[in-house]
Design an enzyme around this catalytic site. Structure first.
Site, PDB file in Angstrom:
ATOM      1  N   ASP A 100      -6.444  -0.568 -11.420  1.00  0.00           N
ATOM      2  CA  ASP A 100      -7.532  -0.234 -12.331  1.00  0.00           C
ATOM      3  C   ASP A 100      -8.038  -1.536 -12.954  1.00  0.00           C
ATOM      4  O   ASP A 100      -7.314  -2.179 -13.727  1.00  0.00           O
ATOM      5  CB  ASP A 100      -7.049   0.711 -13.439  1.00  0.00           C
ATOM      6  CG  ASP A 100      -6.722   2.109 -12.937  1.00  0.00           C
ATOM      7  OD1 ASP A 100      -6.293   2.225 -11.767  1.00  0.00           O
ATOM      8  OD2 ASP A 100      -6.887   3.066 -13.703  1.00  0.00           O
ATOM      9  N   LYS A 160     -14.421   4.651 -13.178  1.00  0.00           N
ATOM     10  CA  LYS A 160     -13.651   5.167 -14.309  1.00  0.00           C
ATOM     11  C   LYS A 160     -14.415   4.890 -15.594  1.00  0.00           C
ATOM     12  O   LYS A 160     -15.017   3.818 -15.751  1.00  0.00           O
ATOM     13  CB  LYS A 160     -12.277   4.491 -14.317  1.00  0.00           C
ATOM     14  CG  LYS A 160     -11.372   4.838 -15.480  1.00  0.00           C
ATOM     15  CD  LYS A 160     -10.033   4.107 -15.321  1.00  0.00           C
ATOM     16  CE  LYS A 160      -9.157   4.246 -16.552  1.00  0.00           C
ATOM     17  NZ  LYS A 160      -7.886   3.493 -16.397  1.00  0.00           N
ATOM     18  N   LYS A 202     -12.833   9.012 -12.486  1.00  0.00           N
ATOM     19  CA  LYS A 202     -11.704   9.101 -13.406  1.00  0.00           C
ATOM     20  C   LYS A 202     -12.185   8.970 -14.846  1.00  0.00           C
ATOM     21  O   LYS A 202     -12.522   7.884 -15.290  1.00  0.00           O
ATOM     22  CB  LYS A 202     -10.672   8.007 -13.105  1.00  0.00           C
ATOM     23  CG  LYS A 202      -9.467   8.027 -14.061  1.00  0.00           C
ATOM     24  CD  LYS A 202      -8.465   6.940 -13.704  1.00  0.00           C
ATOM     25  CE  LYS A 202      -7.332   6.874 -14.735  1.00  0.00           C
ATOM     26  NZ  LYS A 202      -6.340   5.819 -14.394  1.00  0.00           N
TER      27      LYS A 202
END
Length: 330
Positions: free
Chosen positions: A167, A230, A266
């Site tokens: 991430d 995300k 996400k």
């Protein structure tokens, strides 16, 4: 014993990875019109129009668990704290609840455990053989302002330690100043450094000022090869919101319609109740379809969400809400 209509096991593959495409600035120009008020109205209707009750709610909550990145990103994290989180990921529900839900051989576990780089090796060892992925937050999380070479090296070291998902945080200044080529090159370099590990690109949407910036940043990240986009680090003042989620999922849909590639989504930050998880699942179902209701294409970034889901499932089984201390903490 109850048998549920909609259960899911964790699967990390199943779809070809998005390879990215050349940066198309004219496409970004086409995306400059974003109707904030319309997105906000649409977000308000999601929870009101779709009410999920009884066994269907229980099944959707199990889907929420399967789509969860169980996360600890605290300054006081330790190896033992991470091992405890991994133990919770391996057995997210009490054995008596599993039996009462009638799950049989179906294994319900979070899709991944997400940690800082120093704890990747600990998580990999603790989760060996479970199929649960290990995600590492990287690139000077949460601010992303370390030297570029340092950020790339952090990705490579996390992958070397066994992380299967990375991430990363983008340089928000590239978005705020309209430097789309710089953002594209940055994310493309992150993707190259990840190798076989999946790349989840954190936009930090609460710091991007406008939904137009959110949509354009999403699109550039996908052009550069993001496997997921995300919303947030969870450290911003404003994190995942449904209007932001709508802007990002519509960018994902547009990208899929034009290129054929599937990109995951996400939401992270502030998602702490079972009710919120159902709202996000409804958004995915209505905006992107059933294909995206799968951990290969949808994740929650969550730390306290699992406890509330357990309490809701306990209520489904017994008609009573249990105290938090009846459920093992993560």
């Amino acid at each position: 014993m109850r048998s549920l209509p909609m259960t899911s096991s964790v699967n990390h593959s199943g779809h070809p990875r998005n390879p990215g495409i050349d940066l198309d600035l004219s496409w970004l120009d086409d995306m400059r019109y974003v109707n904030r008020s319309a997105l906000e109205r649409r977000a308000q209707t999601l929870a009101r129009r779709r009410s999920i009750k009884g066994e269907y709610q229980a099944a959707w909550l199990l889907r929420s668990i399967a789509c969860m990145d169980l996360t600890t990103l605290s300054s006081h994290d330790t190896d033992e704290r991470v091992r405890r989180l991994c133990a919770k990921a391996k057995q997210p529900l009490r054995p008596d609840m599993v039996a009462q839900l009638g799950l049989g051989d179906t294994v319900i576990r979070p899709a991944a455990v997400c940690v800082y780089h120093p704890f990747v090796a600990t998580a990999v060892e603790a989760l060996q053989g479970t199929g649960i992925q290990v995600a590492a937050v990287s690139t000077a999380f949460p601010h992303g302002l370390a030297p570029f070479a340092t950020r790339l090296q952090e990705i490579k070291e996390s992958v070397a330690d066994g992380a299967t998902e990375i991430d990363v945080v983008i340089t928000r200044g590239h978005v705020l100043s309209g430097q789309w080529s710089a953002l594209y090159d940055e994310v493309k370099a992150f993707r190259a450094a990840c190798g076989e590990a999946h790349l989840k690109v954190i936009l930090g949407t609460g710091e991007l000022s406008t939904l137009r910036n959110v949509m354009r940043a999403s699109l550039v990240s996908m052009m550069a090869g993001a496997d997921f986009v995300k919303t947030s680090t969870g450290k911003e003042t404003v994190n995942a919101t449904l209007p932001v989620g709508l802007a990002m999922t519509r960018a994902i849909r547009t990208y899929h319609e034009r290129t054929g590639w599937l990109v995951g989504f996400k939401p992270a930050g502030g998602i702490s109740s079972a009710k919120q998880s159902l709202d996000w699942l409804s958004l995915m179902r209505e905006e992107l379809g059933l294909t995206w209701l799968d951990p290969t294409l949808f994740r929650f970034g969550a730390s306290s969400l699992l406890t509330d889901i357990e309490r809701q499932l306990d209520h489904y089984l017994t008609g009573r809400y249990s105290a938090n201390h009846r459920h093992a903490i993560a």
